[in-house]
Design a protein around this motif. Structure first.
Motif, PDB file in Angstrom:
ATOM      1  N   UNK A 154      -8.376   4.250   3.501  1.00 30.03           N
ATOM      2  CA  UNK A 154      -7.122   3.590   3.277  1.00 30.03           C
ATOM      3  C   UNK A 154      -7.126   3.324   1.780  1.00 30.03           C
ATOM      4  N   UNK A 155      -8.367   3.102   1.126  1.00 31.48           N
ATOM      5  CA  UNK A 155      -8.087   2.717  -0.319  1.00 31.48           C
ATOM      6  C   UNK A 155      -7.456   3.820  -0.994  1.00 31.48           C
ATOM      7  N   UNK A 156      -7.628   4.942  -0.644  1.00 34.86           N
ATOM      8  CA  UNK A 156      -6.696   5.934  -1.168  1.00 34.86           C
ATOM      9  C   UNK A 156      -5.406   6.011  -1.571  1.00 34.86           C
ATOM     10  N   UNK A 157      -4.527   5.234  -0.749  1.00 34.28           N
ATOM     11  CA  UNK A 157      -3.472   4.971  -0.724  1.00 34.28           C
ATOM     12  C   UNK A 157      -2.974   4.311  -2.065  1.00 34.28           C
ATOM     13  N   UNK A 158      -4.194   3.150  -2.495  1.00 36.47           N
ATOM     14  CA  UNK A 158      -3.881   2.626  -3.650  1.00 36.47           C
ATOM     15  C   UNK A 158      -4.190   3.257  -4.765  1.00 36.47           C
ATOM     16  N   UNK A 159      -4.485   4.406  -4.831  1.00 37.59           N
ATOM     17  CA  UNK A 159      -5.120   5.159  -5.944  1.00 37.59           C
ATOM     18  C   UNK A 159      -4.064   5.983  -6.582  1.00 37.59           C
ATOM     19  N   UNK A 160      -3.896   6.302  -7.935  1.00 37.00           N
ATOM     20  CA  UNK A 160      -3.109   6.993  -8.763  1.00 37.00           C
ATOM     21  C   UNK A 160      -3.327   8.554  -7.929  1.00 37.00           C
ATOM     22  N   UNK A 161      -2.285   9.377  -8.363  1.00 34.76           N
ATOM     23  CA  UNK A 161      -2.370  10.723  -7.743  1.00 34.76           C
ATOM     24  C   UNK A 161      -3.640  11.582  -8.410  1.00 34.76           C
TER      25      UNK A 161
ATOM     26  N   UNK B 103       2.464   7.360   3.143  1.00 32.30           N
ATOM     27  CA  UNK B 103       1.227   6.755   2.625  1.00 32.30           C
ATOM     28  C   UNK B 103       0.776   7.626   1.306  1.00 32.30           C
ATOM     29  N   UNK B 104       1.510   8.503   1.278  1.00 29.90           N
ATOM     30  CA  UNK B 104       1.301   9.106  -0.131  1.00 29.90           C
ATOM     31  C   UNK B 104       2.446   9.752  -0.774  1.00 29.90           C
ATOM     32  N   UNK B 105       2.721   9.375  -1.954  1.00 33.06           N
ATOM     33  CA  UNK B 105       3.758  10.216  -2.529  1.00 33.06           C
ATOM     34  C   UNK B 105       3.724  11.706  -2.563  1.00 33.06           C
TER      35      UNK B 105
ATOM     36  N   UNK C 120      -6.505  10.193  -6.269  1.00 30.47           N
ATOM     37  CA  UNK C 120      -6.347  10.846  -4.825  1.00 30.47           C
ATOM     38  C   UNK C 120      -7.190  12.262  -4.878  1.00 30.47           C
TER      39      UNK C 120
ATOM     40  N   UNK D 185       1.104  12.989  -4.587  1.00 29.50           N
ATOM     41  CA  UNK D 185      -0.341  12.936  -4.150  1.00 29.50           C
ATOM     42  C   UNK D 185      -0.497  13.861  -2.863  1.00 29.50           C
TER      43      UNK D 185
ATOM     44  N   UNK E  41       1.250   4.948  -7.214  1.00 26.20           N
ATOM     45  CA  UNK E  41       2.132   5.803  -6.856  1.00 26.20           C
ATOM     46  C   UNK E  41       3.386   5.570  -6.734  1.00 26.20           C
TER      47      UNK E  41
ATOM     48  N   UNK F  29       0.686  -1.492  -0.133  1.00 27.60           N
ATOM     49  CA  UNK F  29      -0.020  -0.035  -0.051  1.00 27.60           C
ATOM     50  C   UNK F  29       1.021   1.158  -0.157  1.00 27.60           C
ATOM     51  N   UNK F  30       2.071   1.045   0.752  1.00 34.79           N
ATOM     52  CA  UNK F  30       2.630   2.334   0.964  1.00 34.79           C
ATOM     53  C   UNK F  30       3.869   2.531   0.233  1.00 34.79           C
TER      54      UNK F  30
ATOM     55  N   UNK G  89      -6.654   8.997   3.666  1.00 39.57           N
ATOM     56  CA  UNK G  89      -5.951   7.937   3.629  1.00 39.57           C
ATOM     57  C   UNK G  89      -5.621   6.878   4.533  1.00 39.57           C
TER      58      UNK G  89
END
Lengths: 439, 439, 439, 439
Positions: free
Chosen positions: B168-175, B208-210, B178, B213, A236, A205-206, B133
């Motif tokens: 938490x699903x957002x951590x899997x998304x593209x920028x 958790x995010x780039x 998000x 993101x 990401x 995930x991370x 996130x």
């Protein structure tokens, strides 16, 4: 002489070919009719065979069976026997070069060097040592359940064999700290190429490193003349790795639950950035169930498969890999590996998985010739060793896989092996593996 | 009238002061001698007291006691009673405004609005809803052990109360994914400010995010006229959040095992970027043991303390927070909270923790006056509500904490409360909390 | 010659004694003044020493360090090295005979026989093999957490080494089934005595066998001329074992949370039924804390201590034991053993624990002479080998522990060893253990 | 009047029957032709129906859905709503009397008494309260995983609702201690019959009480005029319970992995000792898989089925039971119950399971008439209430199940209900359950 030559450049098969080997390298290659054997040259007639470059595997782990009852048989770190067995399993299958992307450094180096020196027989090994940022096998990123149960000292020493000073601790460091640790490791460890983790390993995930930290690792690899690759598992993390400047995406087809953005597909294909994909055959995908591992695996696998199809359609430069090694029969039925290894068209088991990969590629619309390039030229290109490996051209190492049936007609024919030639020498396959431990 | 005024601007205490309140706001403030009461103005003599701005807390969770036996008493989501109790505990302690940075959105909104409307009595609440996130309380980022044991449907519904579509699903998304999810949430949820997680919550090791993101989230917050804050736990996550453009660092003093780089200290102080720190008193730090939670907590706490000292020395704009709320007495002795809540000078428990924070700040070299600013002006500034709150100046809300002893002399004096005035009204503290559930 | 003789019969110390050894046995014993050395007899003057019988230990486990990293070093079952090391640690401490009450049968037999034959040096070993009704070490009764993690085949083979066909499966059988399995085991295994479990091992709450099944086991042991002993942990299990006809109560002082009924104390003392007790010194008991292992251990230990005191007061025939063996230094600090082994006056560690036992006995009101009998005569009596061992009387094996200080004055003096004589031979203690593996 | 009467005595069906009810009891029963209605008697013509005694269930748990999200909705112990719903589900299915063998005592008593008084509508309830020797639901014998996660105080209070002073602690006591605790409980609790556990509940391997302790409990029950029953899961536990003098074997068909000894089959049948069996239909048994719960369940179920067949063949006095109650739909798909409840011909779910039991009995060779006796007369006999219940004879309670189809022709016809009469009153089935909570 007289075999059908498929030289790995993408050129059409040449019926009635000749390959001249001198001092382990290819001295001449062309139509048999144009070949004039000099005096003293031994001529081997291989009429009725197909000759392809020795295969490469872009991602193996020669020590994959990490069950304590396997590792604890040995003094900590002395896993040469396991490494060698796997390297011989690979060679027996015509895979003349493997890139080990996470393993016990010193054992890998000893076996690598022994094979390079000719003291040992096995697939040529090139090594990353640790995946920078990941723990050892019984540490937090892989199998902490073992780490908690075994004695702390034993766990620490086993993990240290893998971690080599660039383990999970690096994710806590500043960018400068990461850079310094990576530089030290690259400069002193004796590895051949650099791998780091862009994603957190255990759940994906991370991000394990910020883009800046990833860039620092790539810069240090390049400064040392090495290629850099990243392990990615989410959109990401994939984007961050590309932005950081990696030379190879390690399983760039994985994006978790969401498909790869179009822009990323185009970027990978447009730049011809080498990308390992973990292709699965249709038969394998049918085995994925909604309940297995909570259904997560199936869901992610279907996303991955769609990504792979799109990358193929877009003309991306894919590379074949199986990401694992060999296992004991007991481990294959263990709670840890039992639902992973040994499934239908299992994409993980070294020695057979490459044929499933090629079959899957063809099922997904790739030409059989391009699929072969994914197992040869593309990998050599990705690792910057195309001068030496990956095609059957003059000056390169004479690694040949000679088959009794046409591999372009059926991927299973990659296992109908007449001979494996490595560095110009015919390998005695019947002897391999010399000391079966797991297989 | 006649109290010692400490107005929260940093100006020296004014002995013999007067504050004129009109319609809930400060209409005049200055020396009592210069004050002329107009007709009809009620004059209250508070000679012998110290008058400071109503305190703010930059990070609370009004619903902190997440034990199933607490939450399951209520229909899912109907936690208004818990929210209100905590808001009243805060108000009773002179904290007239709290920023709830993770909680059950609808209950928080109902109580927030009820307090704003005057229908309910409690500390003024401003809310972030979910930390973008992060999962809900029984999801992967917080207490998955409960999620595994309770019925799936119940767990999903409880988590959804917190997650609100940006879990938490957002951590899997593209920028881009998000960005869109964040925009939707910001635009429709009725929150007051935006919080996202830069670090993985449960272990803090990962991002958790780039950076890209994170920047997308900040941009969406700013486009909606809201402040953005990030939860960070490691050097790389801290740097990423700063680079992404946050307005407030949520526990920016935490960097795991390695101290904050000098460059980061200088950046935070140089930009006067508001930064919540979790200060611990010397007495509290002495309770940290090598064996507690594997010694990890102690090790990280000492790094954190060093960071806090350096930030103080560098003149950073720190903000007070306790990051938690109130607990039942049973939960305080539970396996989950028992070793956390209720320790010596516990920096987490709402209602008392702020005095420990101020004491710790002074122990670490901050002046008592500056420490007060961390609990007032700096927080209002960080949340862009300095026009309204944080100091006792004309035009601002008349939130006053009137003390029987000098708070600059001893932080404990912040609890020697004569009166709490909120929006110009004296609060009847004896009634609070009106319906004790946990306390 | 000329040492102070304490012969283990309970007779007062004899100052100026002589012991004549012939062919490994005691040929004459008495006052030195009455001794006339025949020709050819070698006379050793041990003036200034105290001569006591070689000690016995009624309950050891020569293989106690069951951490996988210890066991997996060896081919499954080939634990001779571990057994021998522990037997030598015992002998070095003057314990010339140990009764191993649960261990790997074949390795124990090989080392037992090697020592009996004189091929190996070590404490004399007598063995029970498995505790009838219990699983092997990684099975359900001991350390299932390891069983779950290691490969099933490995776990099964390791467990089988201990279980020998009389494992946990027997608790599911009918009384007749239990009888037949016990008979088969007793008749074919080569063990020296029979041990079964009356209590469930892991928590002690339950009975593993009904009284009828226990009686069947005892009958089969007696029919084969062996003693039978039971492992008991609760009042009901203790009563059932006594009723079933055991010859030795294995830790008969343990009754869980409730004290032993008066009737049971009187029964044990009245019948002089041999009873192993696990005495703890006052210093050790002070280390027991309310939080350790949930406070359970402390609570039960205090009940046990009260039982032991009452048994001593009632004149019961107690036997010394430590119930464990030796450990690697890493295991001593492991999560598994770290809070057990190596504590103050640790009653478990072979080689020193016996001195703590004797000290505890004296602290609890036993005379030093009686305490010595608990380590010598009582054990030989319990195991029906009093003809051979346990006292220094004519016809018995010449096992002597010769001390530089009076053991009746201070239990620590049992470690001030001048010589250990076994079967009439002086042991070269400096060589022991010959191959330190764990110690 | 005019229905086909099957009176539960074993007599053949009487076509054209009449039953006279007076004051809730049967005043006359016989051929309709012989019946002369006195003045004022209301005559109901039920031609075309079959009239059988109201069914009994020898073992239910009216509170079976023990998921925390169910129990925690209520103040601790106030589970009346759950009890009543289940009692109404039973009554709606024609089960006019249920024996609750483990449940929350006070709620059960309140609902039992309310139904007896006529204040509430539901199946007649008779109760054991706790199973002597077992913990409460979140204690060590049932669902300790919840006990570990919830707050200690909550767990203790919930467990206490079930344990009532005769919980798991009793297994640690002496025989005399057990006797005293049982006597106290029997004398003061207001229960109707006594149940204790002979086997350890969670794994069934062990005995929870020695034979002597079991005998003490039976003696105390009998002294108070109550029947005693034991829960057994292994051959040794079964034998011990019979030897101790129980009146009813609670699931006497269960013997774990080994079949019941012939002698025990003969003993149960010979003495006509009432014995609950958990019969499974062939269709249900086909759903048992080798992998489900490690294959253990399947293996044990087949042993159990063989035992049941042998008991039927030997003419044992079997009693019908389902051992569970009702569940929420979410709980039915939970990890805890999801693989248990709701399977094909699920033998556990109250309201339907009894028809599967009867079908299974017939499949196993029992006559449909005898199968009906297992659900009526045998149970009344086992509980010593045959004077009151179990057959349609003069003087007994007028509990009638009136069916639209012949139950002896097809067990499903037990669900083709025309009327349920309890204590002479026709129940309005459409209203049940009045307040659906779980169903």
């Amino acid at each position: 002489m007289n075999g059908v030559l498929i030289d790995g450049t993408g050129a059409p098969p040449l019926v009635g070919s000749a390959v001249l080997v001198d001092d382990g390298r290819i001295a001449w290659v062309g139509p048999a009719g144009a070949f004039e054997a000099a005096e003293g040259v031994e001529v081997v007639d291989v009429a009725g065979t197909w000759v392809v470059p020795g295969l490469l595997d872009a991602n193996v782990h020669l020590v994959s069976d990490l069950m304590p009852d396997v590792l604890l048989r040995y003094d900590i770190g002395d896993y040469d026997e396991l490494v060698l067995e796997a390297a011989q399993v690979a060679l027996k299958a015509g895979i003349t070069t493997v890139f080990d992307t996470w393993g016990p450094l010193d054992a890998l180096k000893r076996v690598r060097d022994g094979i390079d020196d000719g003291a040992l027989v096995g697939s040529r090994i090139r090594i990353a040592g640790n995946i920078i940022g990941n723990s050892g096998p019984y540490g937090v990123d892989f199998l902490p359940q073992f780490g908690e149960l075994l004695n702390d000292g034993v766990v620490e020493r086993i993990n240290a064999v893998w971690e080599q000073g660039v383990g999970d601790d690096l994710t806590w460091m500043t960018v400068e700290g990461v850079r310094e640790a990576a530089r030290e490791y690259i400069g002193t460890s004796g590895i051949d190429f650099v791998k780091y983790t862009s994603s957190s390993h255990s759940d994906g995930r991370f991000l394990a490193f910020s883009t800046d930290a990833q860039r620092a690792i790539c810069e240090e690899a390049h400064a040392a003349g090495m290629t850099a690759q990243a392990c990615t598992q989410s959109p990401q993390a994939l984007d961050a790795a590309i932005e950081a400047g990696v030379d190879l995406l390690q399983h760039g087809d994985i994006t978790g639950y969401y498909p790869m953005p179009d822009a990323t597909v185009e970027l990978i294909a447009g730049r011809q950035l080498p990308c390992v994909a973990f292709l699965m055959t249709d038969a394998h995908m049918e085995t994925l169930s909604d309940t297995w591992r909570g259904g997560i695996w199936k869901e992610r696998s279907f996303v991955r498969d769609q990504n792979a199809r799109r990358l193929i359609d877009a003309g991306a430069k894919l590379a074949l890999a199986n990401d694992m090694g060999v296992y004991s029969s007991e481990s294959k039925s263990s709670s840890l590996f039992g639902d992973l290894v040994g499934q239908v068209d299992d994409p993980r088991e070294l020695g057979v998985a490459h044929t499933y990969w090629i079959r899957a590629a063809v099922e997904r619309g790739m030409s059989p010739m391009d699929a072969l390039l994914c197992a040869t030229r593309n990998i050599a290109d990705a690792y910057h060793v195309l001068d030496d490996l990956g095609t059957l051209e003059v000056g390169k190492r004479a690694d040949l896989l000679i088959l009794d049936a046409d591999p372009l007609a059926d991927p299973d024919n990659y296992l109908r092996i007449a001979h494996v030639v490595k560095d110009g020498e015919v390998v005695d396959l019947d002897l391999l593996p010399e000391t079966p431990v797991l297989t």
